[in-house]
Design an enzyme around this catalytic site. Structure first.
Site, PDB file in Angstrom:
ATOM      1  N   ASN A  64       0.448  -1.082  -0.211  1.00 24.90           N
ATOM      2  CA  ASN A  64       0.442   0.363   0.241  1.00 24.90           C
ATOM      3  C   ASN A  64       0.516   1.746   0.238  1.00 24.90           C
ATOM      4  O   ASN A  64       2.253   0.971   0.633  1.00 24.90           O
ATOM      5  CB  ASN A  64      -0.489  -0.322   0.978  1.00 24.90           C
ATOM      6  CG  ASN A  64      -0.458   0.914   2.345  1.00 24.90           C
ATOM      7  OD1 ASN A  64      -0.328   1.702   2.353  1.00 24.90           O
ATOM      8  ND2 ASN A  64       0.291   0.661   3.267  1.00 24.90           N
ATOM      9  N   CYS A  95       6.309   6.264   9.065  1.00 27.20           N
ATOM     10  CA  CYS A  95       5.472   5.886   7.075  1.00 27.20           C
ATOM     11  C   CYS A  95       6.373   5.901   6.517  1.00 27.20           C
ATOM     12  O   CYS A  95       6.729   6.862   5.499  1.00 27.20           O
ATOM     13  CB  CYS A  95       4.829   5.918   7.450  1.00 27.20           C
ATOM     14  SG  CYS A  95       2.975   6.162   6.059  1.00 27.20           S
TER      15      CYS A  95
END
Ligand SMILES: Cc1cc2nc3c(=O)[nH]c(=O)nc-3n(C[C@H](O)[C@H](O)[C@H](O)COP(=O)(O)O)c2cc1C
Length: 303
Positions: A69, A130
């Site tokens: 993702n 992230c």
């Protein structure tokens, strides 16, 4: 009666199972599928100072070994979270853990202050890891920057702080130690592993962002190894283990490796009640094994 409750900083969880940030929305999306109050804690999607649109699509794809993702931290921003998402979550008898993301220290401090003032938030998970945004991993790969960030956050809030570590580093222990030394109450690990996939006919990368974060069962052995390594080096700090947990047996492996709690992420996309099923399965395992307290499992493989 079997005790399933565990402690993470000032937080008591009725069972050790949380949701993985970004895989459970803001709770309301999932509330028809399950009772949020049955979770150990509800960890919501990363929230930033300003609203973010995220990355261009396609930004989530399935590979033969997990999903990739590159959502890019899409969210409505802190004002939207406090006004619209938090009131919904407050109705439930479940600890709310808000995952924070920012570009610089001041962003994180601002978010921590706003959420502390807002009330009804029980802990902050600090996403320094992230892989899908520019500078998303700057903090997580540098123990000095991690130390500075967590020191500033420790001054800004009394809420339980959980620092979320990246596996995309050579030495995960040094970053974990920096966070612990700076006053983080707990560490969570791991975030996704950076990967990519190619469409051979189009001769193009499958993700618009080229790279994305790999999650799901493929990463479990890596996550488990990192939890064990960090627990060995820092036995006194509670760990939230995640990465590929699908069943209660997976979760129990993480507890035995040294995690105090676990989070279920990608599995929720396949089975929306995965986190509750894992919590129930842990309880069943304890009863079957004649263990009266889940805390007996924590780190037991190393003893
Ligand atoms: C679609 C998707 C979105 C995610 N978004 C976030 C996020 O916003 N913040 C964060 O800290 N982690 C995010 N993660 C990482 C998960 O919380 C978790 O650390 C990771 O997926 C490993 O666990 P799993 O294998 O059980 O999914 C995301 C993962 C996925 C699959």
């Amino acid at each position: 009666m079997v005790n399933t409750s565990v402690k993470i900083g000032k937080l008591t969880l009725r069972n050790p199972v949380m949701t993985g940030s970004g895989t459970f929305g803001f709770g309301s999306e999932m509330s028809e599928a399950l009772d949020l109050s049955a979770l150990g804690a509800c960890v919501v999607k990363s929230t930033s100072r300003e609203p973010r649109l995220g990355n261009p699509t396609p930004r989530i794809i399935e590979t033969s070994s997990g999903i990739l993702n590159a959502i890019g931290l899409q969210n409505g921003g802190i004002d939207n979270f406090i006004e619209e998402k938090l009131p919904f979550l407050r109705q439930y008898d479940v600890p709310i853990i808000v995952n924070l993301v920012g570009y610089e220290v001041a962003d994180y401090v601002y978010l921590a202050e706003r959420l502390t003032e807002a009330g009804g938030v029980h802990a902050l998970e600090i996403n320094i890891s992230c892989p899908n945004v520019k500078h998303g991993c700057d903090f997580a790969v540098d123990p000095k920057l991690t130390f500075e960030l967590i020191t500033a956050l420790r001054k800004a809030t009394d809420l339980t702080l959980i620092t979320k570590l990246s596996p995309n580093v050579t030495d995960v222990v040094s970053v974990g130690r920096a966070a612990a030394d700076a006053g983080s109450d707990a560490l969570s690990l791991i975030n996704t592993l950076l990967g990519t996939a190619i469409d051979i006919r189009k001769r193009k990368f499958r993700l618009a962002n080229v790279t994305g974060g790999l999650s799901g069962p493929a990463i479990k052995p890596i996550a488990l190894r990192m939890v064990w390594q960090v627990h060995q080096a820092l036995p006194n700090i509670p760990l939230v283990g995640m990465g590929g947990i699908v069943t209660a047996n997976d979760a129990i492996e993480f507890l035995l490796a040294g995690a105090t709690a676990v989070a279920v992420g990608t599995a929720t996309f396949i089975n929306p009640t995965a986190a509750i099923d894992v919590a129930n399965g842990i309880e069943k395992f304890l009863a079957e094994q004649g263990i009266d307290d889940v805390n007996e499992l924590i780190g037991a493989v190393t003893r």
